[in-house]
Scaffold this active site. Structure first.
Site, PDB file in Angstrom:
ATOM      1  N   THR A 243      12.867  38.145  42.778  1.00  0.00           N
ATOM      2  CA  THR A 243      13.788  37.016  42.851  1.00  0.00           C
ATOM      3  C   THR A 243      14.789  36.973  41.702  1.00  0.00           C
ATOM      4  OG1 THR A 243      12.146  35.653  41.706  1.00  0.00           O
ATOM      5  CG2 THR A 243      12.133  35.595  44.115  1.00  0.00           C
ATOM      6  N   GLY A 244      14.691  37.877  40.757  1.00  0.00           N
ATOM      7  CA  GLY A 244      15.669  37.945  39.674  1.00  0.00           C
ATOM      8  C   GLY A 244      16.978  38.560  40.154  1.00  0.00           C
ATOM      9  N   LYS A 245      17.989  38.497  39.290  1.00  0.00           N
ATOM     10  CA  LYS A 245      19.322  39.012  39.656  1.00  0.00           C
ATOM     11  C   LYS A 245      19.276  40.496  40.000  1.00  0.00           C
ATOM     12  CE  LYS A 245      24.039  39.352  37.848  1.00  0.00           C
ATOM     13  NZ  LYS A 245      24.916  39.056  36.673  1.00  0.00           N
TER      14      LYS A 245
ATOM     15  N   LYS B  52       6.753  32.064  43.067  1.00  0.00           N
ATOM     16  CA  LYS B  52       7.866  31.931  44.000  1.00  0.00           C
ATOM     17  C   LYS B  52       7.515  32.461  45.393  1.00  0.00           C
ATOM     18  CE  LYS B  52      11.343  31.765  40.384  1.00  0.00           C
ATOM     19  NZ  LYS B  52      12.623  32.255  39.854  1.00  0.00           N
TER      20      LYS B  52
ATOM     21  N   THR C 227      12.361  48.900  34.297  1.00  0.00           N
ATOM     22  CA  THR C 227      12.475  48.043  33.108  1.00  0.00           C
ATOM     23  C   THR C 227      12.531  48.857  31.816  1.00  0.00           C
ATOM     24  OG1 THR C 227      11.163  46.384  34.262  1.00  0.00           O
ATOM     25  CG2 THR C 227      11.387  46.138  31.876  1.00  0.00           C
TER      26      THR C 227
ATOM     27  N   GLU D 101      17.005  66.001  26.604  1.00  0.00           N
ATOM     28  CA  GLU D 101      17.763  65.469  25.475  1.00  0.00           C
ATOM     29  C   GLU D 101      16.945  65.658  24.206  1.00  0.00           C
ATOM     30  OE1 GLU D 101      18.384  61.427  26.648  1.00  0.00           O
ATOM     31  OE2 GLU D 101      16.349  60.802  26.164  1.00  0.00           O
TER      32      GLU D 101
ATOM     33  N   HIS E 173      18.255  56.454  24.029  1.00  0.00           N
ATOM     34  CA  HIS E 173      16.878  56.210  24.438  1.00  0.00           C
ATOM     35  C   HIS E 173      15.961  56.140  23.226  1.00  0.00           C
ATOM     36  CE1 HIS E 173      18.007  58.186  28.504  1.00  0.00           C
ATOM     37  NE2 HIS E 173      18.146  56.874  28.556  1.00  0.00           N
TER      38      HIS E 173
END
Length: 288
Positions: free
Chosen positions: A16-18, A47, A101, A213, A247
């Protein structure tokens, strides 16, 4: 396909987050375009009962799995809750969790990934763009329009470089089997070696592009672990020592893990290393 296909049912944790709602819509647009199932349920504690982009939302992963057939989830929860969300998904019986995340505390990531392993659950990330098997499945935030279906796997620690290389391959007429962003944090679930082992078992994959990297030695470990033809690119040739470059895991510490020495070691192992992304399609054409 090495982590799923168009029949894979997906749950989004943090629906339900953006970001969660935005990417539910994009993942399901892609699923509809390829005839896949896509996101079948969302989870946000407190929710349950709502809908996001036509997807029903539940309070827990367990409740979602009681109503829907799903084996994978994508995380869009805040960093402080991500570790618990990974463990919740693994405990509920999910096979695969993609943790988009970033900024998850290191000890939370260690605990959650370790727990998931004990439950037989694979974690990709955290701090990653997810994965894309063109024509089959999108889990995460990769721009699908750059890709095309084919026989070259891509595995990368960098999201943006992944997109650039996929675009270079597609414009050169080289399709991809699966594109995987493993993440740039110091603690991650799937390593290069883990993903390359899956590519080796995948009959669709004939060669792999490895994008690394500065920091650590996961690139060298990955190359040692496989017999697949590999084209590599290592970012950060001009990165200064002891300064983190983007990172959290991209840092040259104690004189180890710098780009130039990585490139030298990979070349000594017989790997073709590109000096810029635009060289990769040419290397792949020679390898195939």
């Amino acid at each position: 396909m090495i982590y799923g296909d168009k029949d894979t049912g997906v749950i989004v944790q943090g629906a339900t987050g953006k970001q969660g709602s935005f990417h539910i819509n994009l993942m399901n647009e892609y699923a509809r375009s390829v005839g896949g199932r896509g996101v079948v349920a969302g989870v946000t504690p407190g929710k349950g009962g709502r809908e996001v982009c036509g997807v029903p939302v539940y309070d827990t992963v367990k409740e979602a799995l009681a109503e829907h057939d799903a084996t994978s989830s994508v995380l869009f929860v805040p960093a402080g809750a991500a570790g618990d969300s990974i463990m919740e998904g693994a405990h509920a019986g999910l096979d695969l969790i993609v943790a988009v995340t970033e900024h998850i505390p290191v000890h939370d990531a260690m605990k959650a990934i370790g727990y998931a392993e004990t439950m037989g659950c694979t974690v990709i990330g955290p701090n990653c763009p997810g994965l894309l098997s063109p024509g089959e499945l999108k889990l995460g935030i990769m721009p699908a329009h750059l890709s095309s279906r084919g026989h070259v796997g891509v595995v990368s620690r960098s999201g943006t470089l992944t997109y650039e290389v996929v675009d270079e391959l597609t414009r050169a007429g080289i399709g991809q089997s699966t594109v995987v962003g493993i993440g740039g944090d110091p603690v991650i679930g799937q390593t290069f070696a883990d993903t390359l082992a899956r590519f080796e078992e995948d009959p669709q994959t004939k060669a792999v592009v490895l994008i690394g990297e500065v920091g650590g030695n996961l690139e060298e470990e990955g190359v040692k672990s496989t017999d697949l033809p590999i084209a590599a690119y290592i970012a950060g040739v001009t990165a200064p020592p002891n300064k983190r470059m983007g990172h959290a895991g991209a840092i040259i510490a104690g004189g180890e893990g710098d780009a130039k020495s990585k490139i030298q070691r990979l070349k000594a192992m017989g790997v073709d290393v590109a000096s810029r992304p635009s060289e990769i399609p040419g290397i792949i054409k020679r390898l195939l």
